[in-house]
Design a protein around this motif. Structure first.
Motif, short mmCIF file in Angstrom:
data_model
loop_
_atom_site.label_atom_id
_atom_site.label_comp_id
_atom_site.label_asym_id
_atom_site.label_seq_id
_atom_site.Cartn_x
_atom_site.Cartn_y
_atom_site.Cartn_z
N PRO A 1 -1.97 -4.67 -3.33
CA PRO A 1 -2.21 -3.29 -3.75
C PRO A 1 -3.23 -2.60 -2.86
CG PRO A 1 -2.25 -4.78 -5.62
CD PRO A 1 -2.22 -5.64 -4.41
N VAL A 2 -3.16 -1.27 -2.80
CA VAL A 2 -3.97 -0.50 -1.87
C VAL A 2 -5.43 -0.44 -2.29
CG1 VAL A 2 -4.27 1.78 -0.81
CG2 VAL A 2 -1.99 0.89 -1.21
N LEU A 3 -5.69 -0.23 -3.58
CA LEU A 3 -7.06 0.03 -4.01
C LEU A 3 -7.98 -1.19 -3.93
CD1 LEU A 3 -6.42 2.46 -7.01
CD2 LEU A 3 -6.95 3.00 -4.65
N PRO A 4 -7.53 -2.40 -4.33
CA PRO A 4 -8.48 -3.53 -4.31
C PRO A 4 -8.88 -3.94 -2.91
CG PRO A 4 -6.66 -3.95 -5.81
CD PRO A 4 -6.29 -2.76 -4.99
N VAL A 5 -7.98 -3.93 -1.94
CA VAL A 5 -8.27 -4.45 -0.60
C VAL A 5 -7.83 -3.44 0.44
CG1 VAL A 5 -8.11 -6.88 -1.32
CG2 VAL A 5 -6.06 -5.65 -0.56
#
Length: 817
Positions: free
Chosen positions: A718-722
Motif C-alpha cells: 500500500p502507498v501510505l504505510p511505505v
C-alpha cells in the motif's frame, strides 16, 4: 500465436483525455466513456443509507406528538348555520327607487365586529361564564373565539371555539341575537333617511315640471297653435293644408292635361284633307261618338217611311253596324294616340308599345269585319230600291238627320272643352297661390314646433317621475316602520361543543415531520463525516481519476479447486459476475496499452486490506486467458501473497535474482492454473525493501521482463504505510489503484493519489473492490446487487460449462522458455 489487442483507438470509437506525463514520457489516454456524468446534491442517498437512524427519529417524534396530545389543553368548538336573505335599503337610481341586494361579506364582517360582540356580551351577560371569568377584555377574547365563513351565497357558518363545551351554544346564541338587533336598528334608520331623500327629490321634480309647463304654454301662445295631434304632440297646423293643396294641384294638372288631349284629338279629327279640302266623314262620326259619350247624350228618334218592313229592318241593322264601326274607329284612334305618346317618351322596343300594337291589330280586324257587313247591307238596300231616283230614299233622309245631329254634338263638345280648360287653369292658379302662402307659414312655425315637442317630452318625463316617486313614497312610509334589511333564519342550532384541539393524528404527524427533518439533517452530517465515497462520480470528482473497474465481493464458499486459491474466480468461475468485471478492466487496459504502448503496470492501494493482491492475480489470469504472455511480479516484500494464491513456493524469487544467486529465467515459473502466466515471487523478506526497489538491478530486471512478456503486472505494498509503491510507480508505464469503499477512504485515497502524483505516476484508473459489501455505494443511482443478480443468472447457466470455457481460453502457442 497470441491474440493482439486493437492497434488504435479509432477501432473503439472512444475519445480520450490527457493525464499527467509519467516518467517514461508517455501520454496517458483516459476513455471519456469512463467519466461519470455530473450529479447534484444527493438527498435520497443519505435517506437510504441512514434509514434506521431516520426511522428512530420518526418514532421518537411520534412519541413526542402523542405526549403533547395527552398533556395539551383541550379546545372545543360549536357552530350554527344561518340563512341570511340580504337586501339593501331602497336607493335612488336615475330618479327611480330600487331595492338592491346587499353583499354577504358585509354581514360576515359585521358578525365579527366589536359592535355586535360587545352587544352580545352585554345583553347575554357573558362575563358570568367560566370562559370569560377573570378576563378584563371579554369582547377581545370573544372576537378571537368567533370565526365566520361563507358556505353559499346566502348561508353563513358561525363557529366558536373555547375550553368549555357546554358554554359554546350560549355564546353563539347571544352573538346571533345581538347581530339581529343591530341590523334591525340599522335598517330602520336607513329607511327614514331614504324617505326624507325621496320627499326632497319629489318636490324638486315638481318645481322643474312647473317651470317647463309655463315655458311650453307661452311658446304655444306665441305660435298661435290651438290643437294637438292624435298622439298628444304639437303639430304644424299648416302641414295638413299644404298636403291637401299639393294633392289638389296634382289632380287639377291631370284633369287639365286630359282636357287638352281631348281638344287636340277633336281638332285632329276635324282637320281637312290638304288635297280634297274635305273633312273625312268617318272622322266626323268618330268625333260625334266621343262628344256623345263625354256629354252623355242620346240619339233622337227618326220617323221616316219605308217601303217595307224588311227594308226598314235591314236599314236599322246597317245603322247599328255603322255605329259599331264608329265605336271601333274611336277605340283605334285612342290606342294610336296613346302609342304615339309612348313612342315619343320611351322610343321603340317598349313592352307597353308592343302590347298596344297587338291590341290595335285586334281592333283593326274587328272593324274590317264590321265594314264588310255594312258593305253587304248597302248592296242589299241598293237592290231593294231598284235604282229609282224619283223615289225618296229613307236611308238618305235619315243620314242627313244624323249628320246634322252629329255636328251639333261636336259643337257642344268643343265649347264644353274650352270652358273646362279655362276653369281648370283658373283653379290651378288659385291653388298655387294659396300653396305658396301656406308653405311660408309652415316654415315659419316649424322651428317653434320642434322646441314645443321637446318641452312636451320633458313635461311628460317629469310628470312620470313625480307620479312614480309619489307611489314609492307611500310604499316607503309603510316600509319605514316594518322594513328589515336582513332576514336571518337559523338552519342549525348550536350544539354541545366537540373537541377540535389537540388532534391526535395531527400531533403525531407534526412530531414525525419535525423528527424526520432533524433525522435527515443528522443523517447528512453523519454521512458526510464518514469520508466515504458514494459513487464513481464522487471518486472522479475528488481524485480526477476515472473508475475503470467495479469488482463485487468474491464468494469462495461454493468453489472447489484443484489448483489455486478459491478467490481466483477468473480461473475457477470464468462465467461469473466477478470474472466479467475483471474482463471489463482488461478491455480498458488493452485499449490504453494499444494507444500508448503500456505494458509495465503497477497495482497498489491506499491502505492494507483493499484487496489489491486478489485483484492483480485475477487480472493476470484474465489477460493470460486472452492469449497474452503475462508476468505477475510480487514486489510486496513486507507481506508477499501472490505465491499463496497460486500455491507455489516463494523461493527462488526476486530477492535471489537481485542478489545474483539465481537467474531471472530460473526464478520465473509457469503456473499450473493458467497457461501463458508466469510468476516472480519475492523470494523472501529483505531487511531493506525500500533500498531494494531503488537499485539499478531492479530497474534492469523490469526492463528485461518488459522485453520478454506482453504484459508485466507488479503487486506493490500500500502507498501510505511505505514508500515502495511511489518508487516503483516512477519506473512503470501505468498505475492502477485498488480501493475498497469504507470509512475514511476519501482521506486515504487522496493522500495516496497525491503521493503517486508527486513522482509523476501515469494513472490507468481506479478499481473499486468489494462494492456490494458497502450498501452506501451506488452505481449512478442503482445498487450493484441488481447487476450481480443479472450476472448471477448467466453465471448459473455457464457454471456447468466452466471447464470447457477455460479450455477454450487456453492459448494454442507454446510458452517460451
Amino acid at each position: 500465436m497470441s491474440v493482439n489487442p486493437p492497434t488504435s483507438n479509432q477501432s473503439t470509437g472512444l475519445a480520450t483525455t490527457q493525464s499527467p506525463v509519467g516518467t517514461l514520457g508517455q501520454q496517458a489516454a483516459i476513455p471519456a466513456m469512463l467519466v461519470p456524468a455530473q450529479q447534484g446534491f444527493d438527498i435520497w442517498g443519505p435517506i437510504q443509507r441512514r434509514k434506521y437512524l431516520i426511522t428512530l427519529f420518526c418514532l421518537i417524534g411520534a412519541g413526542l406528538g402523542y405526549l403533547y396530545y395527552s398533556k395539551a389543553e383541550r379546545l372545543y368548538s360549536s357552530s350554527t348555520e344561518l340563512m341570511i336573505s340580504t337586501q339593501a335599503p331602497p336607493s335612488m337610481v336615475d330618479g327611480n327607487i330600487q331595492l338592491n341586494q346587499d353583499s354577504l361579506s358585509k354581514h360576515t364582517s359585521l358578525l365579527g365586529s366589536q359592535l355586535v360582540l360587545g352587544s352580545a356580551v352585554e345583553a347575554g351577560k357573558l362575563e358570568s361564564l367560566r370562559t370569560f371569568s377573570d378576563n378584563p377584555n371579554p369582547v377581545g377574547s370573544l372576537q378571537k373565539m368567533i370565526d365566520v365563513d361563507e358556505l353559499t351565497d346566502e348561508t353563513l357558518i358561525i363557529s366558536c371555539a373555547g375550553p368549555f363545551p357546554e358554554e359554546l351554544p350560549v355564546i353563539l346564541s347571544s352573538v346571533v341575537a345581538a347581530y339581529e338587533k343591530v341590523i334591525l336598528e340599522d335598517s330602520q334608520n336607513i329607511g327614514e333617511q331614504t324617505i326624507a331623500l325621496v320627499e326632497k327629490l319629489a318636490a324638486q321634480l315638481t318645481d322643474e315640471k312647473d317651470l317647463v309647463e309655463n315655458k311650453w304654454l307661452k311658446l304655444r301662445q306665441d305660435l298661435g297653435i290651438t290643437s294637438l295631434d292624435d298622439m298628444g304632440n304639437v303639430s304644424n297646423p299648416y302641414n295638413k293644408r299644404l298636403f291637401y293643396l299639393e294633392d289638389e294641384q296634382a289632380k287639377l294638372k291631370s284633369e287639365l292635361l286630359d282636357v287638352q288631349e281631348r281638344a287636340q284629338q277633336l281638332a285632329n279629327s276635324l282637320r281637312e284633307d290638304p288635297e280634297t279640302k274635305l273633312i273625312d266623314p268617318v272622322m266626323v262620326k268618330v268625333a260625334a261618338l266621343v262628344a256623345q259619350d263625354y256629354l252623355n247624350l242620346s240619339s233622337s228618334d227618326y220617323n221616316g217611311s219605308t217601303k217595307n218592313k224588311q227594308y226598314s229592318s235591314e236599314l236599322a241593322k246597317k245603322t247599328t253596324l255603322e255605329n259599331r264601326s264608329w265605336q271601333l274607329e274611336t277605340k283605334l284612334m285612342d290606342l294610336k294616340f296613346n302609342r304615339a305618346r309612348l313612342s315619343e317618351t320611351f322610343g321603340k322596343g317598349n313592352k307597353e308599345i308592343a302590347s298596344l300594337d297587338k291590341e290595335i291589330a285586334y281592333y283593326i280586324s274587328q272593324k274590317k269585319s264590321v265594314d264588310e257587313d255594312v258593305q253587304a247591307l248597302e248592296e242589299f238596300l241598293d237592290e231593294q230600291t231598284g235604282g229609282n231616283e224619283d223615289e225618296i230614299d229613307p236611308l238618305q233622309s235619315e243620314e242627313s238627320f244624323r249628320d246634322k245631329e252629329r255636328r251639333e254634338w261636336i259643337t257642344m263638345y268643343q265649347e264644353s272643352l274650352e270652358q273646362e280648360q279655362e276653369r281648370l287653369i283658373a283653379r290651378l292658379t288659385g291653388v298655387d297661390t294659396e300653396r305658396k302662402a301656406v308653405e311660408k307659414n309652415a316654415s315659419t312655425v316649424s322651428m317653434g314646433i320642434v322646441e314645443l315637442n321637446m318641452l312636451q317630452r320633458q313635461i311628460d318625463k317629469k310628470d312620470a317621475e313625480v307620479n312614480l316617486l309619489l307611489e314609492r313614497l307611500s310604499e316607503m312610509n309603510i316600509m319605514a316602520n316594518n322594513y328589515t334589511q336582513t332576514k336571518v333564519r337559523t338552519l342549525d342550532e348550536p350544539k354541545y361543543g366537540k373537541q377540535v384541539a389537540p388532534n391526535l393524528v395531527r400531533s403525531i404527524a407534526l412530531g414525525i415531520m419535525v423528527a424526520f427533518m432533524l433525522g435527515l439533517g443528522l443523517a447528512i452530517l453523519v454521512d458526510q463525516s464518514e469520508l466515504s465515497f458514494r459513487s464513481p462520480h464522487e471518486i472522479f470528482e475528488r481524485l480526477n481519476v476515472p473508475v475503470v473497474g467495479r469488482i463485487p465481493k468474491i464468494e469462495t464458499r461454493n468453489i472447489e479447486s484443484e489448483h489455486g486459491h478459491p478467490s481466483l474466480i477468473t480461473a475457477h468461475k470464468p462465467s461469473s459476475t466477478g470474472a466479467e468485471s475483471f474482463r471489463d478492466v482488461r478491455t480498458g487496459l488493452f485499449f490504453r496499452s494499444n494507444a500508448d504502448d503500456i505494458r509495465l503496470i503497477l497495482f497498489t492501494s491506499p491502505s492494507p486490506g483493499d484487496g489489491k493482491s486478489t485483484t492483480i492475480a485475477n487480472m493476470a489470469i484474465s489477460i493470460a486467458q486472452s492469449g497474452k504472455r503475462v508476468a505477475l511480479v510480487d514486489a510486496d516484500f513486507r507481506r508477499p501473497r501472490i505465491h499463496r494464491y497460486f500455491e507455489e513456493e516463494n523461493n527462488p524469487g526476486m530477492l535471489d535474482v537481485l542478489s545474483g544467486e539465481t537467474t531471472l529465467a530460473e526464478a520465473l515459473r509457469p503456473t499450473a492454473l493458467q497457461d501463458s502466466l508466469y510468476l516472480l515471487t519475492t523470494g523472501g523478506r529483505p531487511a531493506n525493501p525500500g533500498e531494494l526497489v531503488t537499485s539499478e538491478a531492479f530497474r534492469e530486471m523490469l526492463a528485461t521482463l518488459k522485453s520478454q512478456f506482453d504484459y508485466v503486472l507488479i503487486d506493490s505494498p500500500p502507498v501510505l504505510p511505505v514508500s515502495d509503491p511511489a518508487t516503483i510507480a516512477s519506473l512503470v508505464d501505468g498505475v492502477y489503484m485498488v480501493t475498497r469503499i469504507r470509512k475514511g477512504v476519501k482521506l486515504t485515497a487522496q493522500k495516496a493519489k497525491d503521493t503517486l502524483d508527486s513522482v509523476g505516476a501515469n494513472w490507468m484508473g481506479i478499481v473499486v473492490n468489494g462494492i456490494d459489501e458497502n450498501p452506501h455505494y451506488s452505481e449512478y443511482g442503482y445498487q450493484y446487487g441488481n447487476y450481480s443478480y443479472y450476472g448471477g443468472m448467466y453465471g448459473k447457466y455457464y457454471d456447468s460449462r466452466s471447464q470447457a470455457y477455460r479450455d477454450r481460453m487456453k492459448p494454442v502457442v507454446e510458452v517460451k522458455s
